[in-house]
Design a protein around this motif. Structure first.
Motif, PDB file in Angstrom:
ATOM      1  N   TYR A   4       0.830  -1.213   0.000  1.00 44.73           N
ATOM      2  CA  TYR A   4       0.000   0.000   0.000  1.00 44.73           C
ATOM      3  C   TYR A   4       0.863   1.262   0.000  1.00 44.73           C
ATOM      4  CZ  TYR A   4      -3.291   3.549   1.653  1.00 44.73           C
ATOM      5  OH  TYR A   4      -4.061   4.679   1.771  1.00 44.73           O
ATOM      6  N   LEU A   5       1.875   1.312   0.841  1.00 42.96           N
ATOM      7  CA  LEU A   5       2.677   2.533   0.958  1.00 42.96           C
ATOM      8  C   LEU A   5       3.397   2.897  -0.342  1.00 42.96           C
ATOM      9  CD1 LEU A   5       4.107   2.187   4.583  1.00 42.96           C
ATOM     10  CD2 LEU A   5       2.305   3.719   3.773  1.00 42.96           C
ATOM     11  N   PRO A   6       4.082   1.960  -1.035  1.00 35.49           N
ATOM     12  CA  PRO A   6       4.695   2.337  -2.323  1.00 35.49           C
ATOM     13  C   PRO A   6       3.674   2.739  -3.381  1.00 35.49           C
ATOM     14  CG  PRO A   6       5.706   0.331  -1.470  1.00 35.49           C
ATOM     15  CD  PRO A   6       4.491   0.607  -0.628  1.00 35.49           C
ATOM     16  N   ASP A   7       2.467   2.146  -3.331  1.00 35.85           N
ATOM     17  CA  ASP A   7       1.426   2.539  -4.281  1.00 35.85           C
ATOM     18  C   ASP A   7       0.917   3.945  -3.988  1.00 35.85           C
ATOM     19  OD1 ASP A   7       1.550   0.223  -5.681  1.00 35.85           O
ATOM     20  OD2 ASP A   7      -0.288  -0.659  -4.880  1.00 35.85           O
ATOM     21  N   ALA A   8       0.797   4.274  -2.710  1.00 33.73           N
ATOM     22  CA  ALA A   8       0.277   5.581  -2.324  1.00 33.73           C
ATOM     23  C   ALA A   8       1.333   6.673  -2.436  1.00 33.73           C
ATOM     24  CB  ALA A   8      -0.272   5.532  -0.898  1.00 33.73           C
ATOM     25  N   TYR A   9       2.615   6.302  -2.305  1.00 31.15           N
ATOM     26  CA  TYR A   9       3.725   7.265  -2.376  1.00 31.15           C
ATOM     27  C   TYR A   9       4.798   6.720  -3.324  1.00 31.15           C
ATOM     28  CZ  TYR A   9       1.506   9.173   1.802  1.00 31.15           C
ATOM     29  OH  TYR A   9       0.592   9.712   2.684  1.00 31.15           O
ATOM     30  N   PRO A  10       4.477   6.571  -4.622  1.00 28.67           N
ATOM     31  CA  PRO A  10       5.397   5.905  -5.554  1.00 28.67           C
ATOM     32  C   PRO A  10       6.723   6.629  -5.749  1.00 28.67           C
ATOM     33  CG  PRO A  10       3.588   6.966  -6.732  1.00 28.67           C
ATOM     34  CD  PRO A  10       3.250   7.033  -5.283  1.00 28.67           C
ATOM     35  N   GLU A  11       6.747   7.957  -5.610  1.00 27.50           N
ATOM     36  CA  GLU A  11       7.985   8.695  -5.836  1.00 27.50           C
ATOM     37  C   GLU A  11       8.935   8.626  -4.652  1.00 27.50           C
ATOM     38  OE1 GLU A  11       7.329  12.673  -7.065  1.00 27.50           O
ATOM     39  OE2 GLU A  11       5.900  12.163  -8.633  1.00 27.50           O
ATOM     40  N   TYR A  12       8.445   8.197  -3.522  1.00 27.25           N
ATOM     41  CA  TYR A  12       9.271   8.189  -2.306  1.00 27.25           C
ATOM     42  C   TYR A  12       9.216   6.827  -1.618  1.00 27.25           C
ATOM     43  CZ  TYR A  12       8.325  13.130  -3.166  1.00 27.25           C
ATOM     44  OH  TYR A  12       8.173  14.353  -3.753  1.00 27.25           O
ATOM     45  N   ALA A  13       9.220   5.764  -2.429  1.00 31.23           N
ATOM     46  CA  ALA A  13       9.028   4.419  -1.877  1.00 31.23           C
ATOM     47  C   ALA A  13      10.076   4.078  -0.818  1.00 31.23           C
ATOM     48  CB  ALA A  13       9.058   3.382  -3.006  1.00 31.23           C
ATOM     49  N   ALA A  14      11.356   4.308  -1.137  1.00 26.80           N
ATOM     50  CA  ALA A  14      12.419   3.942  -0.198  1.00 26.80           C
ATOM     51  C   ALA A  14      12.333   4.763   1.080  1.00 26.80           C
ATOM     52  CB  ALA A  14      13.792   4.111  -0.851  1.00 26.80           C
ATOM     53  N   SER A  15      12.019   6.045   0.948  1.00 27.19           N
ATOM     54  CA  SER A  15      11.948   6.918   2.122  1.00 27.19           C
ATOM     55  C   SER A  15      10.769   6.564   3.022  1.00 27.19           C
ATOM     56  CB  SER A  15      11.845   8.378   1.687  1.00 27.19           C
ATOM     57  OG  SER A  15      13.021   8.800   1.047  1.00 27.19           O
ATOM     58  N   VAL A  16       9.620   6.274   2.418  1.00 28.13           N
ATOM     59  CA  VAL A  16       8.447   5.970   3.230  1.00 28.13           C
ATOM     60  C   VAL A  16       8.609   4.620   3.908  1.00 28.13           C
ATOM     61  CG1 VAL A  16       6.997   4.796   1.512  1.00 28.13           C
ATOM     62  CG2 VAL A  16       5.930   6.219   3.249  1.00 28.13           C
ATOM     63  N   LEU A  17       9.287   3.674   3.242  1.00 23.53           N
ATOM     64  CA  LEU A  17       9.556   2.386   3.870  1.00 23.53           C
ATOM     65  C   LEU A  17      10.621   2.521   4.954  1.00 23.53           C
ATOM     66  CD1 LEU A  17       9.462  -0.001   0.778  1.00 23.53           C
ATOM     67  CD2 LEU A  17       7.726   0.287   2.545  1.00 23.53           C
ATOM     68  N   ALA A  18      11.526   3.484   4.789  1.00 21.01           N
ATOM     69  CA  ALA A  18      12.520   3.742   5.838  1.00 21.01           C
ATOM     70  C   ALA A  18      11.846   4.242   7.104  1.00 21.01           C
ATOM     71  CB  ALA A  18      13.550   4.758   5.345  1.00 21.01           C
ATOM     72  N   GLY A  19      10.862   5.123   6.942  1.00 21.75           N
ATOM     73  CA  GLY A  19      10.110   5.596   8.102  1.00 21.75           C
ATOM     74  C   GLY A  19       9.362   4.467   8.776  1.00 21.75           C
ATOM     75  N   ASN A  20       8.818   3.545   7.966  1.00 19.81           N
ATOM     76  CA  ASN A  20       8.136   2.378   8.521  1.00 19.81           C
ATOM     77  C   ASN A  20       9.105   1.519   9.325  1.00 19.81           C
ATOM     78  OD1 ASN A  20       7.450  -0.723   8.044  1.00 19.81           O
ATOM     79  ND2 ASN A  20       5.522   0.408   8.049  1.00 19.81           N
ATOM     80  N   ASP A  21      10.295   1.314   8.767  1.00 20.67           N
ATOM     81  CA  ASP A  21      11.296   0.506   9.460  1.00 20.67           C
ATOM     82  C   ASP A  21      11.743   1.169  10.758  1.00 20.67           C
ATOM     83  OD1 ASP A  21      13.236  -1.853   9.278  1.00 20.67           O
ATOM     84  OD2 ASP A  21      14.622  -0.179   9.497  1.00 20.67           O
TER      85      ASP A  21
END
Length: 573
Positions: free
Chosen positions: A494-511
């Protein structure tokens, strides 16, 4: 195999020492091919408007568009007389607006089937690289739980309490939660890419295992446990972005699912892998095992892990074309976007972007939920010695085998989940290959209920003691795998689909959020289980997980409305 190795560390080294005689790219073998990489539409926009997107909304001027012949002159060279005489047009023959235009010729993929674009790689190459990403994830994740097998020996060796000894686990988890906040955004910079981050940090990670195992005092042990977690962390967030690089959205969930299993296997198999070694040789052997595993992975990746960042691949193609043709006006979209950014701005984006994204309502709620599950996982793991050693009389090695129930649960949930993706999710994609991000969330509806089921089942079956077979709490533990797998895969898609331009950054925040909980919760786990007992301690965690069940349901209904109010989220679907 040549194409696989060409973009690896080994391939780049061979190209460097042989001056590009081996592992050549297509345009190096046939110098005429460079023309097919030019994007005339973007070049036209740059020539007329100074950007690749065309006229801005407030640009009301209409200029006559004059195109000279579109054939590219193969004799065009920077510094020659012909170039000096044609400053009014680009290499493709597009006339330049003297006020807004720029003499830039844009480089892109030569078509939808360009084999260098990771999305077009062969199935074998995608599967093999996904396996490597999973192996790297497993190799780092196992470093947290493998230490727990030697905690009793750490207590005796350094003369510390159990809570202090547990810091070796929590500081490692804290380190790999903080690390991606820096490494993940760095991997999104076109000039860097993902491989230098993966390989560079893994080299240091392997080296740092030596002083960890040879620590002469407890402070040194804790210091290097934190550093190894911090240094080895990039793949824990960027791995999902690497998989997104290779798979179109319709198929990405399958690969993310396999990656999720690798992430689960690390903490689950850590006590099993380290248990017998710690029992026979002491706590240091758990660290040596980690070094051997990661050392093997490092050697494999140096030879066989290619770059997956499409922006980095396109950037390096543009550099090669400038060198081959001598045309210094060749540029690609990632370069245009980054050329006006100062080093300070790049650093600020790398450090601040994951934090600012984490403050968005959608990201914050999902990250908080996943963080809770991750914290429950680590605090719940601390109950296994109490249950299987204290109640059922397992030894250290046998205790590690008790975690296999979690692994079996993770494997059993894959077939129905993949069937759901194939039968339900894939048909919902539109003709453009797009899916509303909220359609990724229904599996989380089931996963949300599996977590409390596990905790209640595990706690009260263990409370019955030897009167009830040890297999019952192990069966109950499998429901945690069902829950975490379905929740993690829903959120990580869901997160990469909702924020495709910032996938790595948004997943970093999740981590970062989930690792923060995973680092803090184990510190009070032993006291909680000893004071409340296994049944009520597990039930307390179960009641806490029930409070978070509404989150995926709320986002499924209102997520699209929330996204439309965000400047960073995707709003067109």
């Amino acid at each position: 195999m040549t194409e696989l190795m060409r973009d690896t560390v080994f391939g780049h080294f061979v190209r460097l020492i042989t001056k590009q005689r081996y592992f050549q790219y297509a345009e190096e073998r046939d110098p005429k091919l460079w023309k097919q990489y030019l994007d005339r539409k973007q070049t036209r926009n740059m020539a007329l408007h100074g950007n690749t997107n065309g006229p801005s909304a407030d640009d009301n001027s209409e200029k006559e568009i004059i195109n000279t012949p579109s054939d590219v002159s193969s004799d065009a060279r920077v510094g020659g007389e012909e170039h000096e005489q044609q400053l009014s047009s680009t290499i493709t023959g597009q006339v330049i607006d003297p006020e807004k235009g720029r003499d830039v010729t844009m480089v892109t993929w030569f078509g939808d089937n360009d084999p260098e674009n990771p999305i077009n790689w062969s199935t074998f190459k995608k599967v093999f690289v996904t396996f490597e990403i999973c192996l790297l994830t497993f190799s780092v994740y196992i470093g947290s739980a493998i230490y727990t097998a030697g905690i009793e020996d750490v207590i005796q060796t350094f003369g510390v309490s159990q809570v202090k000894a547990t810091l070796g686990l929590t500081l490692f988890v804290a380190g790999y939660g903080l690390g991606p906040m820096i490494w993940a955004p760095m991997s999104e910079i076109p000039q860097i890419g993902r491989n230098p981050v993966y390989i560079g940090t893994l080299i240091v990670f392997v080296i740092f295992q030596v002083p960890t195992a040879l620590a002469v005092n407890f402070a040194m042990l804790l210091c290097f446990r934190f550093l190894t977690g911090f240094i080895g962390s990039p793949v824990l967030a960027t791995g999902g972005a690497s998989i997104s690089d290779m798979f179109e959205p319709k198929k990405r969930a399958y690969a993310i699912g396999i990656w999720g299993i690798a992430a689960v296997c690390g903490p689950v198999l850590g006590p099993l892998v380290g248990g017998f070694a710690a029992q026979a040789k002491g706590w240091t052997w758990t660290i040596w095992e980690l070094m051997w595993l990661c050392g093997f992975s490092l050697i494999l990746f140096i030879f066989f892990l290619p770059e997956t960042s499409s922006t980095n691949i396109l950037y390096r193609r543009t550099r090669r074309l400038r060198k081959l043709t001598g045309i210094q006006t060749l540029r690609c979209q990632p370069e245009i976007m980054a050329e006006h950014m100062t080093g300070k701005e790049v650093v600020l984006i790398a450090l601040i972007r994951p934090i600012t994204l984490n403050l968005e309502p959608i990201v914050f709620l999902l990250n908080l939920y996943i963080a809770l599950i991750y914290g429950l996982l680590y605090i719940w793991f601390e109950s296994f010695p109490i249950v299987f050693v204290g109640i059922y009389g397992f030894n250290l090695g046998q205790e590690g085998l008790a975690f296999v129930g979690i692994l079996v649960g993770a494997i059993l949930v894959i077939p129905p989940f993949f069937l759901y993706l194939y039968k339900v999710v894939e048909p919902q994609f539109n003709e453009k290959g797009e899916l509303q991000p909220e359609k990724r969330l229904p599996p989380a509806f089931v996963g949300a209920f599996c977590i409390p089921i596990c905790l209640f089942w595990f706690g009260w079956s263990a409370h019955a003691g030897p009167n009830l077979s040890w297999i019952m709490p192990i069966i109950g533990s499998s429901f945690f795998s069902f829950g975490t797998f379905l929740l993690f895969n829903s959120v990580l898609n869901y997160l990469p689909d909702a924020y495709p331009e910032y996938a790595a950054s948004v997943l970093a925040g999740n981590d970062f959020m989930r690792s923060s909980f995973g680092a803090g919760f184990p510190l009070f786990a032993a006291a909680m289980y000893n004071n409340l007992g296994v049944a009520w301690a597990s039930s307390t965690l179960g009641f806490l997980s029930i409070a978070f069940i509404p989150i995926p349901f709320v986002l499924y209904k209102y997520g699209a409305q929330i996204r439309k109010k965000s400047k960073n989220a995707r709003q067109d679907i």
